[in-house]
Design a protein around this motif. Structure first.
Motif, PDB file in Angstrom:
ATOM      1  N   ALA A 154       0.872   6.570  -7.048  1.00 32.03           N
ATOM      2  CA  ALA A 154      -0.221   7.526  -7.294  1.00 32.03           C
ATOM      3  C   ALA A 154       0.314   8.956  -7.323  1.00 32.03           C
ATOM      4  O   ALA A 154      -0.173   9.798  -8.093  1.00 32.03           O
ATOM      5  N   GLU A 155       1.329   9.235  -6.514  1.00 32.43           N
ATOM      6  CA  GLU A 155       1.910  10.569  -6.479  1.00 32.43           C
ATOM      7  C   GLU A 155       2.621  10.885  -7.798  1.00 32.43           C
ATOM      8  O   GLU A 155       2.582  12.023  -8.283  1.00 32.43           O
ATOM      9  N   PHE A 156       3.263   9.867  -8.395  1.00 30.09           N
ATOM     10  CA  PHE A 156       3.879  10.075  -9.712  1.00 30.09           C
ATOM     11  C   PHE A 156       2.829  10.506 -10.738  1.00 30.09           C
ATOM     12  O   PHE A 156       3.072  11.380 -11.564  1.00 30.09           O
ATOM     13  N   LYS A 157       1.673   9.887 -10.679  1.00 31.06           N
ATOM     14  CA  LYS A 157       0.608  10.239 -11.634  1.00 31.06           C
ATOM     15  C   LYS A 157       0.146  11.674 -11.424  1.00 31.06           C
ATOM     16  O   LYS A 157      -0.071  12.421 -12.385  1.00 31.06           O
ATOM     17  N   THR A 158       0.007  12.062 -10.162  1.00 31.58           N
ATOM     18  CA  THR A 158      -0.391  13.439  -9.859  1.00 31.58           C
ATOM     19  C   THR A 158       0.621  14.427 -10.417  1.00 31.58           C
ATOM     20  O   THR A 158       0.261  15.441 -11.018  1.00 31.58           O
ATOM     21  N   GLN A 159       1.908  14.123 -10.224  1.00 29.52           N
ATOM     22  CA  GLN A 159       2.968  15.006 -10.726  1.00 29.52           C
ATOM     23  C   GLN A 159       2.979  15.061 -12.251  1.00 29.52           C
ATOM     24  O   GLN A 159       3.203  16.131 -12.840  1.00 29.52           O
ATOM     25  N   PHE A 160       2.742  13.927 -12.890  1.00 23.89           N
ATOM     26  CA  PHE A 160       2.727  13.872 -14.355  1.00 23.89           C
ATOM     27  C   PHE A 160       1.603  14.749 -14.904  1.00 23.89           C
ATOM     28  O   PHE A 160       1.815  15.561 -15.819  1.00 23.89           O
ATOM     29  N   VAL A 161       0.418  14.593 -14.343  1.00 22.45           N
ATOM     30  CA  VAL A 161      -0.737  15.371 -14.811  1.00 22.45           C
ATOM     31  C   VAL A 161      -0.518  16.860 -14.554  1.00 22.45           C
ATOM     32  O   VAL A 161      -0.817  17.704 -15.411  1.00 22.45           O
ATOM     33  N   THR A 162       0.036  17.194 -13.380  1.00 18.93           N
ATOM     34  CA  THR A 162       0.300  18.600 -13.066  1.00 18.93           C
ATOM     35  C   THR A 162       1.259  19.210 -14.079  1.00 18.93           C
ATOM     36  O   THR A 162       1.042  20.323 -14.576  1.00 18.93           O
ATOM     37  N   GLY A 163       2.311  18.472 -14.417  1.00 21.60           N
ATOM     38  CA  GLY A 163       3.282  18.974 -15.380  1.00 21.60           C
ATOM     39  C   GLY A 163       2.699  19.121 -16.770  1.00 21.60           C
ATOM     40  O   GLY A 163       2.889  20.148 -17.431  1.00 21.60           O
ATOM     41  N   GLU A 209       2.277  -7.332  -7.496  1.00 20.29           N
ATOM     42  CA  GLU A 209       1.292  -6.248  -7.600  1.00 20.29           C
ATOM     43  C   GLU A 209       1.976  -4.917  -7.867  1.00 20.29           C
ATOM     44  O   GLU A 209       1.552  -4.142  -8.732  1.00 20.29           O
ATOM     45  N   ILE A 210       3.071  -4.654  -7.155  1.00 21.25           N
ATOM     46  CA  ILE A 210       3.777  -3.381  -7.327  1.00 21.25           C
ATOM     47  C   ILE A 210       4.486  -3.331  -8.676  1.00 21.25           C
ATOM     48  O   ILE A 210       4.456  -2.311  -9.375  1.00 21.25           O
ATOM     49  N   ILE A 211       5.122  -4.430  -9.059  1.00 20.24           N
ATOM     50  CA  ILE A 211       5.821  -4.451 -10.350  1.00 20.24           C
ATOM     51  C   ILE A 211       4.842  -4.229 -11.496  1.00 20.24           C
ATOM     52  O   ILE A 211       5.085  -3.415 -12.397  1.00 20.24           O
ATOM     53  N   MET A 212       3.718  -4.935 -11.466  1.00 17.40           N
ATOM     54  CA  MET A 212       2.748  -4.799 -12.549  1.00 17.40           C
ATOM     55  C   MET A 212       2.127  -3.408 -12.566  1.00 17.40           C
ATOM     56  O   MET A 212       1.931  -2.815 -13.637  1.00 17.40           O
ATOM     57  N   GLU A 271       0.832  -1.215   0.000  1.00 18.72           N
ATOM     58  CA  GLU A 271       0.000   0.000   0.000  1.00 18.72           C
ATOM     59  C   GLU A 271       0.863   1.260   0.000  1.00 18.72           C
ATOM     60  O   GLU A 271       0.560   2.241  -0.687  1.00 18.72           O
ATOM     61  N   GLU A 272       1.967   1.221   0.731  1.00 15.53           N
ATOM     62  CA  GLU A 272       2.882   2.358   0.773  1.00 15.53           C
ATOM     63  C   GLU A 272       3.441   2.657  -0.619  1.00 15.53           C
ATOM     64  O   GLU A 272       3.486   3.819  -1.056  1.00 15.53           O
ATOM     65  N   TYR A 273       3.838   1.614  -1.332  1.00 14.49           N
ATOM     66  CA  TYR A 273       4.390   1.799  -2.674  1.00 14.49           C
ATOM     67  C   TYR A 273       3.309   2.224  -3.673  1.00 14.49           C
ATOM     68  O   TYR A 273       3.573   3.022  -4.576  1.00 14.49           O
ATOM     69  N   LEU A 274       2.105   1.718  -3.496  1.00 14.32           N
ATOM     70  CA  LEU A 274       1.011   2.126  -4.385  1.00 14.32           C
ATOM     71  C   LEU A 274       0.696   3.613  -4.204  1.00 14.32           C
ATOM     72  O   LEU A 274       0.383   4.308  -5.180  1.00 14.32           O
ATOM     73  N   ASN A 275       0.788   4.100  -2.993  1.00 12.27           N
ATOM     74  CA  ASN A 275       0.565   5.531  -2.732  1.00 12.27           C
ATOM     75  C   ASN A 275       1.645   6.371  -3.406  1.00 12.27           C
ATOM     76  O   ASN A 275       1.369   7.450  -3.948  1.00 12.27           O
ATOM     77  N   GLU A 276       2.894   5.874  -3.384  1.00  8.69           N
ATOM     78  CA  GLU A 276       3.975   6.595  -4.053  1.00  8.69           C
ATOM     79  C   GLU A 276       3.764   6.616  -5.565  1.00  8.69           C
ATOM     80  O   GLU A 276       4.027   7.629  -6.227  1.00  8.69           O
TER      81      GLU A 276
END
Length: 469
Positions: free
Chosen positions: A351-360, A393-396, A344-349
């Motif tokens: 999700a943050e990449f996606k937020t940063q990508f969309v913001t950029g 799960e994290i790799i996929m 869950e910790e890695y999935l949250n990280e």
């Protein structure tokens, strides 16, 4: 999402005419030769814009024309001993082949001028009727001064434009009421392709073509009109004047223009007229198309872009690193556990990449910011894969995110389904045995032999993995 609007010279919040749908018109090539790499930049840039809009959930109706009636086409066809249609057909096919290699999505529609002659004649007739155009010895001209906002897109005053127009010479100038006026219809010359019209045999002027095709296929007002910076004036300026005089409505809500490719130490613009260009067709014989695509797509469209071997080599290196991370992820799936407590910790990280990508990317399609997020994700993924225990799960999820981002830039990760032939498999097995027996001389010899065959080996804690160079 914000878009820099050339018309207002500022970033504006993007609002579509119809919810979740985008109408987009991009000026296409004049088909008398192969497109040069500068033309390809425009094509790739707005294909990337389209891909991102679709990534954000918009349905994009993307229209890009082929100009298949033009002075250059007529001249080249004569030189080649072909009809104008034969020449246009040849280079439309070449354009489609070249852009397919660059992974450019076909437009929703690619209209051709020769299929819209009746529409063009009707459009010109309406401008005459409204008093915006006049006939002169078989030509028809638009009264530029009559359109009150003429010069707004290119940020030029009527006085500036008048000085430039007054310096032009030639028979055409004598037919005009005003040097600023521009041709909507040209009277036929002996031996040239032509069509009958109320003003005699002739053919369309360049600017009228896009006004007709854009309004016919996308409506009186469209969301985005785009093209190269060199089209701001006079082409797009004239399109606005014609279209708005004809419909009485705003032509396009957002105007987007990509900057030039530059060459040499002086940063000279690449263009056919200067003779300092290379065709995309020729360049793709020397450099992998996806490397060219990656270089073009990851530079912000409004930034002038130097185009040289250094830029291409950097693109090749960066793309290789991203693909290598994806390949490593696939390799680790073989030994990964189904899930781990810290997933869950890695999935949250992630999700943050996606937020940063969309913001950029929401900031005027800033692909430079978007690809920076991809590089950060790649580094993060490589770090995760070095763990002793990893989660499927994290790799996929990481691979899916990485590939989703890269698809916006037009880069796809094709699975390497090509099987190693029996000889290569035997060599890899033999090398593994040599390493086990500490016969490092033989191990290195096999590595070099495989490298010569395009097989790259990497020794990891989880075993030897391979990839094709």
């Amino acid at each position: 999402m914000k878009i820099y609007n050339t018309l207002t010279r500022q970033k504006e919040t993007f609002q579509t005419i119809e919810p979740n749908k985008v109408t987009m018109y991009v000026c296409g090539p004049t088909v008398y030769n192969y497109i040069h790499i500068g033309n390809a930049r425009s094509t790739v840039a707005f294909d990337t814009v389209r891909r991102y809009l679709e990534y954000r959930g918009y349905e994009v109706n993307y229209v890009s024309n082929f100009t298949d009636v033009d002075d250059k086409i007529i001249r080249t066809a004569k030189e080649e001993g072909m009809t104008t249609k034969e020449l246009a057909d040849k280079f439309i096919a070449a354009f489609e082949e070249d852009t397919a290699k660059l992974n450019v999505q076909p437009a929703s529609l690619h209209p051709r001028v020769i299929d819209h002659i009746d529409d063009i004649i009707a459009f010109v007739a309406s401008l005459i009727e409204k008093g915006y155009a006049y006939e002169s010895n078989g030509d028809v001209y638009y009264r530029a001064r009559k359109f009150k906002n003429y010069g707004q897109l290119s940020n030029k005053s009527i006085d500036e434009l008048e000085v430039g127009a007054s310096n032009r010479i030639g028979d055409e100038q004598e037919k005009k009421e005003d040097p600023l006026d521009f041709a909507l219809w040209k009277a036929a010359k002996s031996g040239e392709v032509s069509w009958e019209s109320p003003w005699g045999a002739g053919r369309p002027g360049w600017h009228i073509e896009c006004s007709v095709m854009a309004t016919k296929h996308l409506g009186a007002t469209i969301d985005i009109h785009a093209g190269g910076q060199d089209l701001e004036f006079p082409h797009h300026e004239n399109e606005i004047a014609q279209s708005e005089a004809h419909t009485g409505q705003r032509f396009a809500n957002y105007w987007m223009h990509n900057a030039y490719l530059t060459v040499g130490d002086s940063g000279e613009k690449m263009s056919k007229s200067l003779g300092n260009f290379v065709t995309a067709h020729d360049l793709m014989e020397q450099v992998k198309p996806e490397i060219i695509r990656f270089a073009l797509a990851t530079t912000h469209y409004r930034r002038p872009m130097p185009f040289n071997e250094i830029v291409l080599k950097e693109a090749e290196t960066n793309l290789s690193k991203i693909k290598h991370a994806d390949h490593n992820a696939t390799f680790r799936l073989e030994t990964a556990l189904d899930s781990l407590e810290d997933d869950e910790e890695y999935l949250n990280e992630l999700a943050e990449f996606k937020t940063q990508f969309v913001t950029g990317m929401d900031d005027d399609f800033n692909t430079a910011n978007g690809i920076t997020v991809v590089y950060q994700l790649t580094k993060w993924l490589n770090s995760y894969l070095e763990k002793v225990n990893v989660s499927k799960e994290i790799i996929m999820a990481s691979q899916a995110q990485l590939r989703e981002f890269m698809a916006v830039f037009g880069i796809q990760f094709a699975e390497d389904k090509e099987l190693l032939d029996e000889t290569v498999e035997q060599l890899i097995n033999e090398r593994n045995e040599a390493r086990k027996n500490r016969d490092f001389a033989r191990s290195d010899e096999i590595r070099d032999e495989l490298k010569n065959q395009g097989i790259i080996l990497e020794d990891t804690a989880q075993g030897t993995r391979w990839s094709r160079s």
